[in-house]
Design a protein around this motif. Structure first.
Motif, PDB file in Angstrom:
ATOM      1  N   ILE A   6      46.221  36.886  64.536  1.00 45.86           N
ATOM      2  CA  ILE A   6      45.757  36.720  63.151  1.00 45.86           C
ATOM      3  C   ILE A   6      44.587  37.669  62.880  1.00 45.86           C
ATOM      4  CG2 ILE A   6      44.605  35.115  61.578  1.00 45.86           C
ATOM      5  CD1 ILE A   6      46.284  32.885  62.831  1.00 45.86           C
ATOM      6  N   LYS A   7      43.688  37.787  63.855  1.00 47.45           N
ATOM      7  CA  LYS A   7      42.554  38.695  63.683  1.00 47.45           C
ATOM      8  C   LYS A   7      43.025  40.139  63.553  1.00 47.45           C
ATOM      9  CE  LYS A   7      38.120  39.976  65.737  1.00 47.45           C
ATOM     10  NZ  LYS A   7      37.191  39.773  66.862  1.00 47.45           N
ATOM     11  N   LEU A   9      45.995  41.175  62.446  1.00 53.65           N
ATOM     12  CA  LEU A   9      46.659  41.341  61.145  1.00 53.65           C
ATOM     13  C   LEU A   9      45.632  41.417  60.014  1.00 53.65           C
ATOM     14  CD1 LEU A   9      49.615  38.822  61.605  1.00 53.65           C
ATOM     15  CD2 LEU A   9      49.752  41.320  61.592  1.00 53.65           C
ATOM     16  N   THR A  10      44.558  40.644  60.139  1.00 52.51           N
ATOM     17  CA  THR A  10      43.528  40.659  59.088  1.00 52.51           C
ATOM     18  C   THR A  10      42.780  41.981  59.084  1.00 52.51           C
ATOM     19  OG1 THR A  10      43.271  38.265  59.394  1.00 52.51           O
ATOM     20  CG2 THR A  10      41.536  39.409  58.170  1.00 52.51           C
ATOM     21  N   THR A  15      47.703  41.043  55.960  1.00 52.25           N
ATOM     22  CA  THR A  15      47.468  39.599  55.805  1.00 52.25           C
ATOM     23  C   THR A  15      48.694  38.852  55.310  1.00 52.25           C
ATOM     24  OG1 THR A  15      46.572  40.110  53.616  1.00 52.25           O
ATOM     25  CG2 THR A  15      44.989  39.835  55.394  1.00 52.25           C
ATOM     26  N   TRP A  16      49.722  39.625  54.826  1.00 53.89           N
ATOM     27  CA  TRP A  16      50.937  38.954  54.347  1.00 53.89           C
ATOM     28  C   TRP A  16      51.618  38.177  55.478  1.00 53.89           C
ATOM     29  CZ3 TRP A  16      50.806  44.514  53.753  1.00 53.89           C
ATOM     30  CH2 TRP A  16      50.238  44.912  52.551  1.00 53.89           C
ATOM     31  N   VAL A  18      50.127  36.663  58.047  1.00 53.19           N
ATOM     32  CA  VAL A  18      49.311  35.609  58.662  1.00 53.19           C
ATOM     33  C   VAL A  18      49.931  34.221  58.472  1.00 53.19           C
ATOM     34  CG1 VAL A  18      47.071  34.443  58.563  1.00 53.19           C
ATOM     35  CG2 VAL A  18      47.178  36.951  58.556  1.00 53.19           C
ATOM     36  N   SER A 327      39.821  48.805  57.672  1.00 55.73           N
ATOM     37  CA  SER A 327      40.043  48.347  59.039  1.00 55.73           C
ATOM     38  C   SER A 327      38.973  48.891  59.985  1.00 55.73           C
ATOM     39  CB  SER A 327      41.433  48.791  59.520  1.00 55.73           C
ATOM     40  OG  SER A 327      42.439  48.258  58.699  1.00 55.73           O
ATOM     41  N   ILE A 337      35.588  37.762  60.964  1.00 57.63           N
ATOM     42  CA  ILE A 337      36.872  37.521  60.299  1.00 57.63           C
ATOM     43  C   ILE A 337      37.398  36.150  60.670  1.00 57.63           C
ATOM     44  CG2 ILE A 337      39.235  38.347  60.155  1.00 57.63           C
ATOM     45  CD1 ILE A 337      38.152  41.122  60.733  1.00 57.63           C
TER      46      ILE A 337
END
Length: 337
Positions: A6-7, A9-10, A15-16, A18, A327, A337
């Motif tokens: 998740i981190k 992807l963020t 974020t889509w 997650v 990023s 995050i």
């Protein structure tokens, strides 16, 4: 493992995905599907509505080059530009192959014969123009960052330097790239003499310097603000420990001001990308801007569609560049995050 994914992807702006990861990890499906709808479904529907309105209204607008092309026609033009790239690359490969065969035959007859490697002089394709624009904007952005960050640190650390430089910043910051371009073109033509061995073409240097002059201000100002906003207790600790300037900058100032510096660099890259397209268009320097202007001058039935392909390309590349900087900011500024 899930938290790390998740981190990742963020940080990368994906974020889509997650909510899908959270569903796979066993979290409340209804809540995650609602979140997925908000961050993915709503924008997708808005984009489909935009395409529908574009498709309906485009055919009703007549110009001197014909009707405005709809989404399908623009997509078709995009495919045609990609096909042209591969056709041109095949021609280039065949050119060098023929040249190599001629040279080998010449050396077979006379081992001491002098052979020449001639460069391919075919027309740059659309993808080549994209590559040229990206190289130019990164060169200008790199030079701007190398100037703006140290200067911003000096302005933030010294009120005297800040007071001395601030009027120049306020005067030159609002100057349009269209005003800089003639001056830069004349100066580069006067001081930079190119030969066959030159690393960079004059057009590249002109565009890169224009990007530099117009994009360094956000980084400079944000760096100065970030350095001047550092907690005074941290600065006083450095003084108590009698740290020299390089150590203070490395251990205290840069880590504290990094979020501001990256915000400025992110803004600078966006400004530089916009400035570059205008500079290429006005100066007829190689790149996406020249491609747009050439198609406008060409005036063929496919020109409008090709220009709209370029518009979407410029927008998508600008979006991707912004996500990359976001990023990098998240990684190097250790944001939570």
């Amino acid at each position: 493992m899930t938290n790390k994914l998740i981190k990742f992807l963020t940080i990368t702006g994906l974020t889509w995905f997650v909510p899908l990861v959270k569903i796979a990890a066993g979290e409340n499906p209804a809540q995650q599907i609602r979140q997925l709808w908000l961050i993915m479904g709503v924008p997708l529907i808005a984009f489909m509505l935009f395409l529908g309105m574009w498709s309906v209204s485009a055919a009703k607008v007549n110009t001197s080059l014909g009707t405005i092309p709809g989404p399908v026609a623009v997509w078709h033009e995009a495919g045609g530009l990609v096909d042209e790239h591969y056709v041109e690359k095949a021609k280039e490969e065949a050119f060098y192959q023929r040249q190599q065969e001629r040279n080998q035959a010449k050396l077979a007859e006379d081992p001491n014969a002098e052979v020449k490697i001639r460069p391919y002089t075919g027309k740059p394709t659309y993808l080549d123009q994209i590559g040229t624009s990206l190289e130019t904007v990164f060169a200008g952005f790199l030079i701007a960052s190398l100037i703006a960050v140290p200067l911003g640190i000096l302005c933030g650390m010294s009120p005297v330097i800040n007071t001395a430089i601030n009027p120049l910043i306020q005067i030159f910051k609002p100057v349009s790239p269209l005003a800089w371009l003639p001056i830069i073109t004349l100066v580069v033509s006067a001081v930079y003499v190119t030969t066959d061995d030159s690393w960079f073409a004059k057009s590249f240097v002109t565009s890169a310097i224009t990007v530099t002059l117009c994009s360094l201000w956000p980084t400079l100002i944000n760096t100065a603000v970030g350095v001047s906003s550092i907690d005074r207790d941290l600065v006083n600790v450095g003084k108590v420990l009698r740290l020299d300037w390089p150590t203070q900058i490395k251990r205290i100032i840069l880590p504290s001001a990094l979020p501001y510096i990256f915000t400025g660099m992110r803004l600078s890259l966006g400004v530089g990308w916009m400035v570059l397209i205008a500079a290429e268009m006005l100066a007829q320097n190689p790149g996406l801007g020249k491609f747009v202007w050439d198609e406008f001058q060409n005036g063929s039935s496919s020109s409008l569609g090709r220009i709209m392909v370029a518009v979407f390309t410029i927008g998508i590349i600008g979006f991707v560049l912004d996500r990359i900087m976001h990023s990098l900011q998240a990684v190097f500024s250790f944001s939570k995050i």
